[in-house]
Design a protein around this motif. Structure first.
Motif, PDB file in Angstrom:
ATOM      1  N   LYS A 108      24.657  27.332  14.469  1.00  0.00           N
ATOM      2  CA  LYS A 108      23.767  26.376  13.971  1.00  0.00           C
ATOM      3  C   LYS A 108      23.580  26.156  12.369  1.00  0.00           C
ATOM      4  O   LYS A 108      24.362  25.506  12.039  1.00  0.00           O
ATOM      5  CB  LYS A 108      22.682  26.125  14.952  1.00  0.00           C
ATOM      6  N   ALA A 109      23.273  28.138  12.286  1.00  0.00           N
ATOM      7  CA  ALA A 109      23.044  28.226  10.532  1.00  0.00           C
ATOM      8  C   ALA A 109      24.024  27.885   9.524  1.00  0.00           C
ATOM      9  O   ALA A 109      23.976  27.377   8.742  1.00  0.00           O
ATOM     10  CB  ALA A 109      22.294  29.273  10.644  1.00  0.00           C
ATOM     11  N   GLU A 110      25.122  28.309  10.136  1.00  0.00           N
ATOM     12  CA  GLU A 110      26.009  28.556   8.956  1.00  0.00           C
ATOM     13  C   GLU A 110      27.467  27.405   9.138  1.00  0.00           C
ATOM     14  O   GLU A 110      27.747  26.870   8.650  1.00  0.00           O
ATOM     15  CB  GLU A 110      27.249  29.957   9.676  1.00  0.00           C
ATOM     16  N   VAL A 111      27.310  26.512  10.108  1.00  0.00           N
ATOM     17  CA  VAL A 111      27.845  25.061  10.128  1.00  0.00           C
ATOM     18  C   VAL A 111      27.286  24.359   9.778  1.00  0.00           C
ATOM     19  O   VAL A 111      27.663  22.591  10.208  1.00  0.00           O
ATOM     20  CB  VAL A 111      28.263  24.943  11.888  1.00  0.00           C
ATOM     21  N   ASN A 112      25.674  24.127   9.982  1.00  0.00           N
ATOM     22  CA  ASN A 112      24.627  23.276   9.706  1.00  0.00           C
ATOM     23  C   ASN A 112      24.802  21.882  10.758  1.00  0.00           C
ATOM     24  O   ASN A 112      24.980  20.721  10.225  1.00  0.00           O
ATOM     25  CB  ASN A 112      24.891  22.557   8.197  1.00  0.00           C
ATOM     26  N   VAL A 113      24.330  22.503  11.984  1.00  0.00           N
ATOM     27  CA  VAL A 113      24.208  21.242  12.848  1.00  0.00           C
ATOM     28  C   VAL A 113      23.111  21.833  13.394  1.00  0.00           C
ATOM     29  O   VAL A 113      22.612  22.735  13.475  1.00  0.00           O
ATOM     30  CB  VAL A 113      24.744  21.569  14.429  1.00  0.00           C
ATOM     31  N   LYS A 114      22.830  20.556  14.054  1.00  0.00           N
ATOM     32  CA  LYS A 114      21.143  20.844  14.652  1.00  0.00           C
ATOM     33  C   LYS A 114      20.630  21.271  15.239  1.00  0.00           C
ATOM     34  O   LYS A 114      19.675  21.837  16.401  1.00  0.00           O
ATOM     35  CB  LYS A 114      20.018  19.175  14.429  1.00  0.00           C
ATOM     36  N   GLU A 115      21.833  20.594  16.420  1.00  0.00           N
ATOM     37  CA  GLU A 115      22.044  21.504  18.441  1.00  0.00           C
ATOM     38  C   GLU A 115      23.048  21.145  18.869  1.00  0.00           C
ATOM     39  O   GLU A 115      23.700  20.804  18.255  1.00  0.00           O
ATOM     40  CB  GLU A 115      21.456  20.367  18.580  1.00  0.00           C
ATOM     41  N   ILE A 159      34.098  30.263  16.476  1.00  0.00           N
ATOM     42  CA  ILE A 159      33.461  28.926  16.306  1.00  0.00           C
ATOM     43  C   ILE A 159      33.158  28.875  14.797  1.00  0.00           C
ATOM     44  O   ILE A 159      33.479  27.491  14.494  1.00  0.00           O
ATOM     45  CB  ILE A 159      32.146  29.454  17.431  1.00  0.00           C
ATOM     46  N   THR A 160      32.101  29.802  14.352  1.00  0.00           N
ATOM     47  CA  THR A 160      32.414  28.892  12.674  1.00  0.00           C
ATOM     48  C   THR A 160      33.243  29.059  11.858  1.00  0.00           C
ATOM     49  O   THR A 160      33.764  27.830  11.340  1.00  0.00           O
ATOM     50  CB  THR A 160      31.051  30.172  11.882  1.00  0.00           C
ATOM     51  N   SER A 161      34.369  30.142  12.134  1.00  0.00           N
ATOM     52  CA  SER A 161      35.538  29.094  11.539  1.00  0.00           C
ATOM     53  C   SER A 161      36.357  27.770  11.966  1.00  0.00           C
ATOM     54  O   SER A 161      36.783  27.723  10.934  1.00  0.00           O
ATOM     55  CB  SER A 161      36.530  30.236  11.379  1.00  0.00           C
ATOM     56  N   ASN A 162      36.084  27.528  13.538  1.00  0.00           N
ATOM     57  CA  ASN A 162      36.792  26.117  13.899  1.00  0.00           C
ATOM     58  C   ASN A 162      35.839  25.304  13.310  1.00  0.00           C
ATOM     59  O   ASN A 162      36.236  24.274  12.985  1.00  0.00           O
ATOM     60  CB  ASN A 162      36.650  26.403  14.949  1.00  0.00           C
ATOM     61  N   VAL A 163      34.786  25.186  13.081  1.00  0.00           N
ATOM     62  CA  VAL A 163      34.009  24.128  12.912  1.00  0.00           C
ATOM     63  C   VAL A 163      34.737  23.715  11.432  1.00  0.00           C
ATOM     64  O   VAL A 163      34.191  22.635  10.910  1.00  0.00           O
ATOM     65  CB  VAL A 163      32.838  24.452  13.238  1.00  0.00           C
ATOM     66  N   LEU A 164      34.244  25.339  10.681  1.00  0.00           N
ATOM     67  CA  LEU A 164      34.412  24.648   9.018  1.00  0.00           C
ATOM     68  C   LEU A 164      35.419  24.312   8.862  1.00  0.00           C
ATOM     69  O   LEU A 164      36.153  22.999   8.588  1.00  0.00           O
ATOM     70  CB  LEU A 164      34.384  26.233   8.833  1.00  0.00           C
ATOM     71  N   LYS A 215      38.314  19.112   7.277  1.00  0.00           N
ATOM     72  CA  LYS A 215      40.042  18.470   7.848  1.00  0.00           C
ATOM     73  C   LYS A 215      38.952  16.978   7.573  1.00  0.00           C
ATOM     74  O   LYS A 215      40.463  15.623   7.610  1.00  0.00           O
ATOM     75  CB  LYS A 215      40.382  18.111   9.433  1.00  0.00           C
ATOM     76  N   VAL A 216      38.136  16.447   7.985  1.00  0.00           N
ATOM     77  CA  VAL A 216      37.762  15.041   8.276  1.00  0.00           C
ATOM     78  C   VAL A 216      36.651  15.076   6.585  1.00  0.00           C
ATOM     79  O   VAL A 216      36.289  14.163   6.599  1.00  0.00           O
ATOM     80  CB  VAL A 216      36.841  15.120   9.192  1.00  0.00           C
ATOM     81  N   ASN A 217      36.872  16.310   5.738  1.00  0.00           N
ATOM     82  CA  ASN A 217      36.114  15.807   4.488  1.00  0.00           C
ATOM     83  C   ASN A 217      34.468  15.615   4.761  1.00  0.00           C
ATOM     84  O   ASN A 217      34.638  14.668   3.444  1.00  0.00           O
ATOM     85  CB  ASN A 217      36.336  15.087   3.355  1.00  0.00           C
ATOM     86  N   ILE A 218      33.938  16.644   5.273  1.00  0.00           N
ATOM     87  CA  ILE A 218      32.832  16.689   5.834  1.00  0.00           C
ATOM     88  C   ILE A 218      32.304  18.163   5.152  1.00  0.00           C
ATOM     89  O   ILE A 218      32.191  19.279   6.014  1.00  0.00           O
ATOM     90  CB  ILE A 218      32.052  16.775   7.198  1.00  0.00           C
ATOM     91  N   LYS A 219      31.606  18.082   3.949  1.00  0.00           N
ATOM     92  CA  LYS A 219      30.904  19.282   3.347  1.00  0.00           C
ATOM     93  C   LYS A 219      29.697  19.598   4.179  1.00  0.00           C
ATOM     94  O   LYS A 219      28.837  19.269   4.718  1.00  0.00           O
ATOM     95  CB  LYS A 219      30.282  18.879   2.028  1.00  0.00           C
ATOM     96  N   VAL A 220      29.630  20.890   3.812  1.00  0.00           N
ATOM     97  CA  VAL A 220      28.761  22.083   4.603  1.00  0.00           C
ATOM     98  C   VAL A 220      27.363  21.271   4.636  1.00  0.00           C
ATOM     99  O   VAL A 220      26.278  21.890   5.472  1.00  0.00           O
ATOM    100  CB  VAL A 220      29.006  23.383   4.460  1.00  0.00           C
ATOM    101  N   ARG A 221      27.086  21.382   3.163  1.00  0.00           N
ATOM    102  CA  ARG A 221      25.550  20.536   3.028  1.00  0.00           C
ATOM    103  C   ARG A 221      25.254  19.925   3.221  1.00  0.00           C
ATOM    104  O   ARG A 221      23.635  19.041   3.658  1.00  0.00           O
ATOM    105  CB  ARG A 221      25.641  20.562   1.608  1.00  0.00           C
ATOM    106  N   GLN A 222      26.160  18.709   4.398  1.00  0.00           N
ATOM    107  CA  GLN A 222      25.547  17.046   5.214  1.00  0.00           C
ATOM    108  C   GLN A 222      25.139  17.962   6.476  1.00  0.00           C
ATOM    109  O   GLN A 222      26.213  18.486   7.403  1.00  0.00           O
ATOM    110  CB  GLN A 222      27.123  16.300   5.031  1.00  0.00           C
ATOM    111  N   PRO A 223      23.995  17.816   7.093  1.00  0.00           N
ATOM    112  CA  PRO A 223      23.652  18.312   8.809  1.00  0.00           C
ATOM    113  C   PRO A 223      24.265  17.255   9.718  1.00  0.00           C
ATOM    114  O   PRO A 223      24.089  16.797   9.007  1.00  0.00           O
ATOM    115  CB  PRO A 223      22.387  18.400   8.460  1.00  0.00           C
ATOM    116  N   LEU A 252      37.470  22.459  10.309  1.00  0.00           N
ATOM    117  CA  LEU A 252      36.776  20.551  10.931  1.00  0.00           C
ATOM    118  C   LEU A 252      36.202  19.874  10.239  1.00  0.00           C
ATOM    119  O   LEU A 252      36.703  19.166   9.714  1.00  0.00           O
ATOM    120  CB  LEU A 252      35.997  20.315  12.018  1.00  0.00           C
ATOM    121  N   ARG A 253      35.858  20.027   9.752  1.00  0.00           N
ATOM    122  CA  ARG A 253      34.560  19.678   8.392  1.00  0.00           C
ATOM    123  C   ARG A 253      35.644  19.415   7.299  1.00  0.00           C
ATOM    124  O   ARG A 253      35.638  18.253   6.736  1.00  0.00           O
ATOM    125  CB  ARG A 253      33.589  20.671   8.207  1.00  0.00           C
TER     126      ARG A 253
END
Length: 223
Positions: A172-179, A129-134, A139-147, A136-137
């Motif tokens: 949540k901690a690895e990909v920086n999402v709130k929920e 999951i972490t690998s796929n979400v990162l 791909k759309v140029n949204i850095k991990v530091r942006q929650p 995707l980030r």
């Protein structure tokens, strides 16, 4: 988790070497080394960087030490000189007497009492999951530091749902999402497409292949 993976890996390397499957044995070891460095060390970076040498910090280092020592013993048949250097670097500071060189030490044996297959499965899912979400980030140029607010994860069974719930905080901690919201396939917003493989189905369904191909391509999402 990593001690469970370590012992699973030891068993894999040992059984493959016993059957003279050398590439498979090396692959087991290589996969574990990647997992140790890219997952265990990353997940525990706060423990490693903690200010004082607490019991928790010491446990993190001792676990890593156990893994590296076992790796040195396992890799001795593959890379004899580097294994000897790694083993001596690990052993010299922690013993006040002569230690057995890596090539004379006993080959590791898997401790099956430390293997937790369910835990390994859940952590593999967390990595996927972490690998796929990162990805995707990126791909759309949204850095991990942006929650981000919400991550939707589709599941196909109750076991998958339970596994995702168990590793939700790690993801949540690895990909920086709130929920994290766990949804059924139909609620995920994913659109799936299916096409017939004419090369494989043609010889079997010849005369009706054209109609069959159309019927497959028009299958509804639930099917």
């Amino acid at each position: 988790f990593i001690l469970s993976r370590l012992n699973t890996m030891v068993g894999g390397v040992d059984s493959n070497l016993a059957a003279y499957r050398i590439p498979e044995a090396a692959r087991c070891l290589s996969t574990f080394v990647d997992e140790l460095s890219n997952w265990y060390v990353r997940l525990n970076r706060k423990r490693f960087w903690a200010g004082k040498m607490t019991e928790d910090k010491l446990s993190a280092y001792q676990t890593l030490y156990s893994c590296l020592k076992t790796i040195a013993l396992l890799m001795a048949p593959f890379t004899p000189f580097y294994a000897d250097r790694l083993y001596s670097d690990l052993m010299a500071p922690v013993t006040d007497k002569e230690y057995t060189p890596v090539h004379l030490a006993l080959f590791p044996k898997a401790d099956t009492s430390l293997i937790d297959a369910d835990l390994e499965r859940r952590m593999n899912l967390a990595q996927a999951i972490t690998s796929n979400v990162l990805a995707l980030r990126r791909k759309v140029n949204i850095k991990v530091r942006q929650p981000l607010q919400t991550l939707l994860i589709p599941v196909t069974s109750q076991r998958q749902r339970a596994d995702v719930e168990a590793i939700a905080d790690i993801v949540k901690a690895e990909v920086n999402v709130k929920e994290i919201k766990i949804v059924d396939n139909e609620q995920s917003g994913l659109v799936k497409r299916v096409k017939a493989d004419f090369k494989k189905l043609g010889p079997r369904y010849g005369k009706i292949m054209k109609a069959l191909g159309k019927a497959i391509s028009e299958m509804p999402q639930t099917d």
